[in-house]
Design an enzyme around this catalytic site. Structure first.
Site, short mmCIF file in Angstrom:
data_model
loop_
_atom_site.label_atom_id
_atom_site.label_comp_id
_atom_site.label_asym_id
_atom_site.label_seq_id
_atom_site.Cartn_x
_atom_site.Cartn_y
_atom_site.Cartn_z
N THR A 11 -20.89 23.14 82.96
CA THR A 11 -22.11 22.70 82.28
C THR A 11 -23.11 22.07 83.26
O THR A 11 -24.22 21.71 82.87
CB THR A 11 -21.79 21.66 81.18
OG1 THR A 11 -21.03 20.59 81.79
CG2 THR A 11 -20.99 22.27 80.05
N GLY A 12 -22.72 21.92 84.53
CA GLY A 12 -23.61 21.31 85.52
C GLY A 12 -24.58 22.33 86.12
O GLY A 12 -24.56 23.52 85.77
N GLN A 13 -25.41 21.83 87.03
CA GLN A 13 -26.39 22.74 87.68
C GLN A 13 -25.68 23.94 88.32
O GLN A 13 -25.99 25.11 88.02
CB GLN A 13 -27.15 21.99 88.78
CG GLN A 13 -27.99 22.93 89.65
CD GLN A 13 -28.60 22.26 90.88
OE1 GLN A 13 -29.79 21.99 90.90
NE2 GLN A 13 -27.80 22.01 91.90
N LEU A 65 -11.00 16.48 84.12
CA LEU A 65 -10.26 16.34 85.39
C LEU A 65 -9.38 15.10 85.40
O LEU A 65 -8.56 14.94 86.29
CB LEU A 65 -11.22 16.30 86.58
CG LEU A 65 -11.84 17.62 87.03
CD1 LEU A 65 -12.49 17.45 88.40
CD2 LEU A 65 -10.81 18.74 87.10
N LEU A 86 -15.95 22.53 90.52
CA LEU A 86 -17.30 21.97 90.68
C LEU A 86 -17.45 20.65 89.92
O LEU A 86 -18.48 19.97 90.07
CB LEU A 86 -18.35 22.96 90.15
CG LEU A 86 -18.28 24.39 90.69
CD1 LEU A 86 -19.47 25.20 90.19
CD2 LEU A 86 -18.24 24.41 92.21
N GLN A 89 -18.05 13.31 89.17
CA GLN A 89 -19.09 12.29 88.99
C GLN A 89 -19.87 12.45 90.28
O GLN A 89 -19.45 12.01 91.35
CB GLN A 89 -18.46 10.91 88.83
CG GLN A 89 -19.44 9.80 88.45
CD GLN A 89 -20.63 9.63 89.37
OE1 GLN A 89 -21.71 10.25 89.16
NE2 GLN A 89 -20.49 8.83 90.39
N SER A 90 -21.04 13.10 90.21
CA SER A 90 -21.68 13.62 91.42
C SER A 90 -22.86 12.77 91.91
O SER A 90 -23.54 13.16 92.85
CB SER A 90 -22.16 15.05 91.16
OG SER A 90 -23.27 15.04 90.29
N SER A 131 -18.97 18.27 100.26
CA SER A 131 -20.37 17.84 100.31
C SER A 131 -20.79 17.38 101.70
O SER A 131 -20.00 16.79 102.45
CB SER A 131 -20.55 16.68 99.33
OG SER A 131 -21.75 15.99 99.59
N GLU A 133 -22.38 14.88 102.13
CA GLU A 133 -22.21 13.43 102.12
C GLU A 133 -21.02 12.99 102.97
O GLU A 133 -20.94 11.84 103.40
CB GLU A 133 -22.01 12.94 100.68
CG GLU A 133 -23.29 12.77 99.90
CD GLU A 133 -24.10 11.56 100.36
OE1 GLU A 133 -23.53 10.47 100.44
OE2 GLU A 133 -25.29 11.72 100.66
N TYR A 154 -18.53 7.76 96.39
CA TYR A 154 -18.57 9.21 96.11
C TYR A 154 -18.11 9.99 97.33
O TYR A 154 -17.25 10.87 97.24
CB TYR A 154 -20.00 9.61 95.73
CG TYR A 154 -20.24 11.11 95.73
CD1 TYR A 154 -19.89 11.90 94.64
CD2 TYR A 154 -20.83 11.75 96.84
CE1 TYR A 154 -20.11 13.27 94.64
CE2 TYR A 154 -21.05 13.11 96.85
CZ TYR A 154 -20.69 13.87 95.75
OH TYR A 154 -20.90 15.23 95.77
#
Ligand code: NAP
Ligand code: G4F
Length: 347
Positions: A11-13, A65, A86, A89-90, A131, A133, A154
Site C-alpha cells: 500500500t506504500g509508494q 511484520l 518493502l 516504519q519509513s 536504504s 540512510e 530508522y
C-alpha cells in the site's frame, strides 16, 4: 508458468509501483496489508479486481511484520517465487519519536519475514528494501563499498535488516539481496516527506488555500530519483544470475533549497516569500549529504535512471495541482479546507 510474487508494504509508494510493474509482466501478485479502521489502499485501488473474477491477479492478505506466525502461514499458503520486503516504519524523523516501534517493524520485521521464508521451506528469491540512510555520516559519493554510519533509529534498524539479509544468504544459501536505494519520490510519495510536503504546499499556495510552509533544515543534500524507475531496479536484482547487493541512485545531489526553487519556480512563485522555519522538523542527528554511485547496477543490471530531482519537482507539482483540482476545486471558494496537514500531526 505464471510467477508469483509477495509484496510487503504494497500500500506504500514503492509497493504500488512494484505491483503495477509485476502485474504488467504477467505475475500473480500477493500483497500484505495492515488492518486499519479506515481504507489504506488508495495507491492500489486502480489495480484491484474482485478476487472472484477468474482474471484476478492481485490478492491482498491481512498481516503485519510484527506477527511472525501470520507470516509463516502466508508464506506456506502463497508459496511465492519472489518476496519483496518493502514494509517499514519509513519516516526518519518519526523514528526518533518511536524508536522501539521502528526497531520492531523496520528491523525485527525483516528477520520475521526471512525466518518465515526459511521455516515454510519455500524457494523464494528475497528482496530487502535497504536504504542510503545506512551511509549516514559517511560523505558522498556512496557506493556498495562505502562504510555505513547510521544516524537515526530508522537507519540503525535498516542496518540490522541489511546484515540479517546477507547472513541468510550465506547461512542458508538463500537468493537474498539488498537494494540500497537513495531517495526516490513521485506523486504517490507520502505527504510528510520533504519533497511531497513542498509540492503539495505549492499547489495549495497557488490555489490560495494555504499561506505558509513550515520546514526544518534546508541545507541537506539528497539524490532524488523517480520511484517508478527504482522498482524496475528491484525486479532486475531478483532476475540476476547471482544474489548481490546494489545501489540505485541518480548520482545528482540537490539541496532542499534547490528543490524549493524548482517547485515554487515552476508555478512562478518565489519560495522565500512562503517558507518559514520550525525547529520541530529538525532531527537530533541529521544526514547532511547523500549522493549515490549506481555504476554497478548500471553495468550489471542495465538499469539507468532518467529523472533527477529538478525534473521530479515539476512532475510532482503538476500532479499535486491536478489532484487539488479534482479533490476540492469546485468548492474551494465556498468551503474552508482544513488548514492542518498530516505533517503537523506526525513528522
Ligand atoms: P512508504 O510509502 O512509507 O510505505 C511503507 C509501507 O509499509 C506501507 O505499505 C505501510 O502500510 C507498510 N507498513 C508499515 N508498517 C507495517 C507493518 N508493521 N506491517 C506491515 N506493513 C507495514 O514507504 P516507501 O517510500 O514506499 O518505501 C518502501 C520501502 O523502501 C521502505 O522499507 C522504506 O524504508 C524503503 N526505502 C525507501 C526509500 C525512498 O526514498 N522512498 C529509500 C530507501 C529505502 P500502511 O499503508 O498501512 O501504512
Ligand atoms: O524527505 P525526508 O523526510 O527523507 P529522508 O529523511 O532522506 O528519508 C527518506 O529517504 C531515505 C533514503 O535516503 C529512506 F530510507 C527513508 O525511508 C525516507 O524515504 O527528509 C529529507 C531531508 C532531511 O534532511 C530533512 O531534515 O529534508 C529535510 N527536511 C527539512 N524540512 C525535512 C523538512 N524533512 C521532512 N520530512 N519535513 C520537513 O519539514
Amino acid at each position: 508458468m505464471t510467477k508469483r510474487a509477495l509484496i510487503t508494504g504494497i500500500t506504500g509508494q514503492d509497493g504500488s509501483y512494484l505491483a503495477e510493474l509485476l502485474l504488467a509482466k504477467g505475475y500473480e501478485v500477493h500483497g500484505i496489508i495492515r488492518r486499519a479502521s479506515t481504507f489504506n489502499t488508495s495507491r492500489i485501488d486502480h489495480l484491484y479486481v474482485d478476487p472472484h473474477d477468474p482474471n484476478a491477479k492481485l490478492f491482498l492478505h491481512y498481516g503485519d511484520l510484527s506477527d511472525g506466525g501470520r507470516l509463516v502461514t502466508l508464506l506456506s499458503r502463497i508459496d511465492p517465487d519472489e518476496v519483496y520486503n518493502l514494509a517499514a516504519q519509513s519516516h526518519v524523523r518519526v523514528s526518533f519519536d518511536e524508536p522501539e516501534y521502528t526497531a520492531d517493524v523496520t528491523g525485527s520485521g525483516t528477520i520475521r519475514l526471512l525466518e518465515a521464508v526459511h521455516l515454510a521451506g519455500v524457494k523464494a528469491r528475497f528482496y530487502q528494501a535497504s536504504s542510503s540512510e545506512l551511509y549516514g555520516a559517511t560523505p558522498p559519493p556512496q557506493s556498495e563499498k562505502t562504510p555505513f554510519y547510521p544516524r537515526s533509529p530508522y537507519a540503525a534498524a535498516k542496518l540490522y535488516s541489511y546484515w540479517i539479509t546477507k547472513n541468510y544468504r550465506e547461512a542458508y544459501d538463500m537468493f537474498a539481496v539488498n537494494g540500497i536505494l537513495f531517495n526516490h519520490e513521485s506523486p504517490r510519495r507520502g505527504e510528510t516527506f520533504v519533497t511531497r510536503k513542498i509540492t503539495r504546499a505549492v499547489a495549495r499556495i497557488k490555489a490560495g488555500v494555504q499561506k505558509d510552509l513550515y520546514l526544518g533544515n534546508l541545507e541537506a543534500i539528497r539524490d532524488w530519483g523517480y520511484a517508478a524507475e527504482y522498482v524496475e531496479g528491484m525486479w532486475r536484482m531478483l532476475q540476476a544470475d547471482t544474489p548481490e547487493d546494489y545501489v540505485l541512485a541518480t548520482g545528482v545531489g540537490y539541496t532542499i533549497k534547490d528543490f524549493l526553487e524548482a517547485s515554487f519556480g515552476h508555478v512562478g512563485l518565489d519560495w522565500q516569500e512562503y517558507v518559514k522555519f520550525d525547529e520541530r522538523y529538525l532531527r537530533p542527528t541529521e544526514v547532511d549529504a547523500l549522493i549515490g554511485d549506481s555504476s554497478k547496477a548500471q553495468s550489471e543490471l542495465g538499469w539507468t535512471p532518467t529523472v533527477d530531482g529538478v525534473a521530479l519537482a515539476k512532475i510532482m507539482v503538476d500532479a499535486d495541482i491536478e489532484a487539488l483540482e479534482c479533490e476540492g476545486r469546485p468548492w474551494i471558494d465556498k468551503v474552508k479546507l482544513p488548514s492542518w496537514s498530516t505533517e503537523e500531526v506526525a513528522g
